[in-house]
Design a protein around this motif. Structure first.
Motif, PDB file in Angstrom:
ATOM      1  N   THR A  11      52.885  15.735 -47.459  1.00 55.81           N
ATOM      2  CA  THR A  11      52.996  14.602 -48.375  1.00 55.81           C
ATOM      3  C   THR A  11      54.264  13.780 -48.181  1.00 55.81           C
ATOM      4  N   ASP A  12      55.309  14.392 -47.645  1.00 57.62           N
ATOM      5  CA  ASP A  12      56.536  13.620 -47.406  1.00 57.62           C
ATOM      6  C   ASP A  12      56.824  13.439 -45.913  1.00 57.62           C
ATOM      7  N   TRP A  13      55.819  13.716 -45.079  1.00 53.79           N
ATOM      8  CA  TRP A  13      55.989  13.556 -43.630  1.00 53.79           C
ATOM      9  C   TRP A  13      56.454  12.127 -43.350  1.00 53.79           C
ATOM     10  N   PRO A  14      57.635  11.948 -42.723  1.00 47.49           N
ATOM     11  CA  PRO A  14      58.231  10.618 -42.630  1.00 47.49           C
ATOM     12  C   PRO A  14      57.834   9.796 -41.410  1.00 47.49           C
ATOM     13  N   PHE A  15      56.965  10.343 -40.580  1.00 50.84           N
ATOM     14  CA  PHE A  15      56.636   9.670 -39.332  1.00 50.84           C
ATOM     15  C   PHE A  15      55.152   9.314 -39.267  1.00 50.84           C
ATOM     16  N   ALA A  16      54.718   8.825 -38.121  1.00 53.84           N
ATOM     17  CA  ALA A  16      53.301   8.461 -37.973  1.00 53.84           C
ATOM     18  C   ALA A  16      52.430   9.668 -38.323  1.00 53.84           C
ATOM     19  N   PRO A  17      51.394   9.473 -39.125  1.00 53.26           N
ATOM     20  CA  PRO A  17      50.587  10.605 -39.593  1.00 53.26           C
ATOM     21  C   PRO A  17      49.845  11.350 -38.498  1.00 53.26           C
ATOM     22  N   THR A  18      49.691  10.746 -37.330  1.00 49.32           N
ATOM     23  CA  THR A  18      48.977  11.404 -36.236  1.00 49.32           C
ATOM     24  C   THR A  18      49.863  12.329 -35.415  1.00 49.32           C
ATOM     25  N   LEU A  19      51.156  12.329 -35.698  1.00 48.93           N
ATOM     26  CA  LEU A  19      52.092  13.121 -34.890  1.00 48.93           C
ATOM     27  C   LEU A  19      52.245  14.548 -35.415  1.00 48.93           C
ATOM     28  N   TRP A  20      52.262  15.490 -34.496  1.00 44.49           N
ATOM     29  CA  TRP A  20      52.515  16.908 -34.776  1.00 44.49           C
ATOM     30  C   TRP A  20      51.591  17.454 -35.871  1.00 44.49           C
ATOM     31  N   THR A  21      50.330  17.103 -35.775  1.00 42.23           N
ATOM     32  CA  THR A  21      49.346  17.660 -36.703  1.00 42.23           C
ATOM     33  C   THR A  21      48.843  19.003 -36.167  1.00 42.23           C
ATOM     34  N   GLY A  22      48.059  19.707 -36.961  1.00 43.95           N
ATOM     35  CA  GLY A  22      47.468  20.952 -36.470  1.00 43.95           C
ATOM     36  C   GLY A  22      48.444  22.087 -36.311  1.00 43.95           C
ATOM     37  N   HIS A  23      49.276  22.335 -37.320  1.00 42.68           N
ATOM     38  CA  HIS A  23      50.214  23.470 -37.325  1.00 42.68           C
ATOM     39  C   HIS A  23      51.365  23.280 -36.334  1.00 42.68           C
ATOM     40  N   HIS A  24      52.022  22.141 -36.405  1.00 45.64           N
ATOM     41  CA  HIS A  24      53.171  21.879 -35.534  1.00 45.64           C
ATOM     42  C   HIS A  24      54.357  21.303 -36.290  1.00 45.64           C
ATOM     43  N   ARG A  25      54.440  21.554 -37.604  1.00 47.19           N
ATOM     44  CA  ARG A  25      55.513  20.960 -38.401  1.00 47.19           C
ATOM     45  C   ARG A  25      56.268  21.993 -39.238  1.00 47.19           C
ATOM     46  N   GLY A  26      57.575  21.738 -39.375  1.00 47.42           N
ATOM     47  CA  GLY A  26      58.405  22.478 -40.313  1.00 47.42           C
ATOM     48  C   GLY A  26      59.216  21.462 -41.097  1.00 47.42           C
ATOM     49  N   HIS A  27      59.540  21.792 -42.332  1.00 46.89           N
ATOM     50  CA  HIS A  27      60.287  20.863 -43.188  1.00 46.89           C
ATOM     51  C   HIS A  27      61.391  21.618 -43.916  1.00 46.89           C
ATOM     52  N   GLN A  28      62.623  21.263 -43.641  1.00 44.99           N
ATOM     53  CA  GLN A  28      63.746  21.827 -44.395  1.00 44.99           C
ATOM     54  C   GLN A  28      63.919  20.954 -45.637  1.00 44.99           C
ATOM     55  N   TYR A  29      63.560  21.529 -46.777  1.00 46.00           N
ATOM     56  CA  TYR A  29      63.493  20.694 -47.970  1.00 46.00           C
ATOM     57  C   TYR A  29      64.595  20.951 -48.998  1.00 46.00           C
ATOM     58  N   MET A  30      65.361  22.018 -48.834  1.00 39.62           N
ATOM     59  CA  MET A  30      66.451  22.309 -49.769  1.00 39.62           C
ATOM     60  C   MET A  30      67.546  23.060 -49.021  1.00 39.62           C
ATOM     61  N   VAL A  31      68.813  22.753 -49.343  1.00 36.07           N
ATOM     62  CA  VAL A  31      69.916  23.420 -48.652  1.00 36.07           C
ATOM     63  C   VAL A  31      70.888  24.051 -49.650  1.00 36.07           C
ATOM     64  N   ASN A  32      71.650  25.018 -49.114  1.00 36.87           N
ATOM     65  CA  ASN A  32      72.694  25.684 -49.884  1.00 36.87           C
ATOM     66  C   ASN A  32      72.180  26.297 -51.187  1.00 36.87           C
TER      67      ASN A  32
END
Length: 278
Positions: free
Chosen positions: A232-253
Motif C-alpha cells: 500500500t505504500d510502495w513508492p515506485f512503479a507498481p509493476t516493479l519487484w512484484t511476486g515476493h521481491h519486496r521488503g519494507h523497513q517501516y520503523m526504526v529504533n
C-alpha cells in the motif's frame, strides 16, 4: 542494516537518512541478468512473508530463542563489508545453524562501498573509476562471507546502500555501476541479489533508472511510516519487484523486550527471498 543508515555503517551514529548461457530473469518487472547454465541449475529460493527485524549486532542464540514468539519470523544479519558498523561476536556458522533450527529465517546484509558523494567518512567509498572493480570484488566477498556462515547458493544477499544525493549525476552513475557489478558477481555464484536503500534516494535510484539490466532482483526500501506493508505504500512503479521481491523497513529504533532480552531493532515488513540454510 538498514534501517537507519545506522546499523550498517554504524549504529554508533545514526545518520540522517535523507554457466553457459546468460538468461534474463524478469523479477517483478525488473529485468536482471543472471549467468545460468540451465534453468534447472539455479537453486530454489526460500521466501519468507511476514514481519522481520534488523539490528546492528546479531543477538545471542539465547536471545533469539527468547524472541521467537511469533511476532517476528525473520532477522537481518550483517554478514560482511568494510562498512559494517558493529562487531559480530555471535555471528558464526554455528549461530546460523542454531537460530535456523529455532525456526528463524535470516536476511543476509552486506555493507559494501558507499557513494562518493555520501556524507561522513566510510572505510570504503567508491569513485567513478573504482566503482566497477569494487562492485565485483565486494560481490565475490559477499558470497564468500555468506557461504562461510552456512548460507547456501540460492540464498538472497542484500546490498546495503546508504542515502546520497541522486541528483548528483556522476555520483549516481558510480553507484549504479557498483550495484550492477556487485549483482553480476553475486549471481555468478548462484546467489540471488537484493538491495536495501532509502525510498527517497538509493532505492529510488535503482527503481527509476532507465537501464534495467543487471539490477538486484529484490528491493528493500526504507520508508519510516510505521505501516507494516510492502504494497500500500510502495513508492515506485507498481509493476516493479512484484511476486515476493519486496521488503519494507517501516520503523526504526524500537526498543523491545521479549523473554528477558531487550534489543533495539528496526521493524521490517517482508515478502522476499531469505537465506537458504541447512
Amino acid at each position: 542494516m538498514p534501517a537507519t543508515g545506522s546499523h550498517r555503517l554504524s549504529r554508533r551514529g545514526r545518520r540522517i537518512a535523507i554457466g553457459s548461457a546468460c538468461a534474463a530473469l524478469l523479477a517483478g518487472g525488473v529485468t536482471v541478468q543472471q549467468s545460468l547454465a540451465t534453468t534447472t541449475s539455479w537453486p530454489a529460493a526460500k521466501t519468507y512473508t511476514g514481519r522481520a527485524f534488523d539490528t546492528c549486532a546479531a543477538p545471542s542464540a539465547s536471545a533469539m530463542k527468547a524472541w521467537h514468539t511469533g511476532f517476528y519470523g525473520a532477522a537481518a544479519v550483517y554478514v560482511g563489508g568494510k562498512n559494517r558498523g558493529c562487531a559480530q561476536a555471535n555471528l558464526t556458522a554455528s549461530w546460523v545453524k542454531s537460530v535456523n533450527s529455532q525456526g528463524w529465517k535470516l536476511i543476509p546484509l552486506y555493507v559494501g562501498a558507499q557513494p562518493p558523494c555520501a556524507s561522513g567518512t566510510n572505510p570504503e567509498k567508491m569513485t567513478a573509476s573504482t566503482a566497477a572493480s569494487l562492485g565485483a570484488t565486494d560481490g565475490a566477498d559477499a558470497v564468500a562471507k555468506a557461504s562461510a556462515l552456512g548460507m547456501k547458493a540460492g540464498s538472497a544477499l542484500y546490498l546495503d546502500m546508504e542515502a546520497y544525493d541522486i541528483t548528483d549525476s556522476s555520483c549516481n552513475t558510480a553507484v549504479l555501476t557498483y550495484v550492477r557489478a556487485w549483482q553480476k558477481a553475486v549471481h555468478a555464484k548462484y546467489y540471488r541479489t537484493g538491495m536495501y536503500g532509502f525510498s527517497s534516494s538509493s532505492a529510488k535510484a535503482v527503481a527509476t533508472t532507465t537501464d534495467r539490466t543487471n539490477l538486484p532482483g529484490n528491493l528493500w526500501y526504507a520508508k519510516w511510516d510505521k505501516v507494516n506493508t510492502t504494497t500500500t505504500d510502495w513508492p515506485f512503479a507498481p509493476t516493479l519487484w512484484t511476486g515476493h521481491h519486496r521488503g519494507h523497513q517501516y520503523m526504526v529504533n524500537s526498543k523491545e523486550s521479549r523473554g528477558g532480552y531487550t534489543i533495539t531493532v528496526d521493524r521490517d515488513a517482508w515478502d522476499a527471498p531469505v537465506a537458504v540454510v541447512g
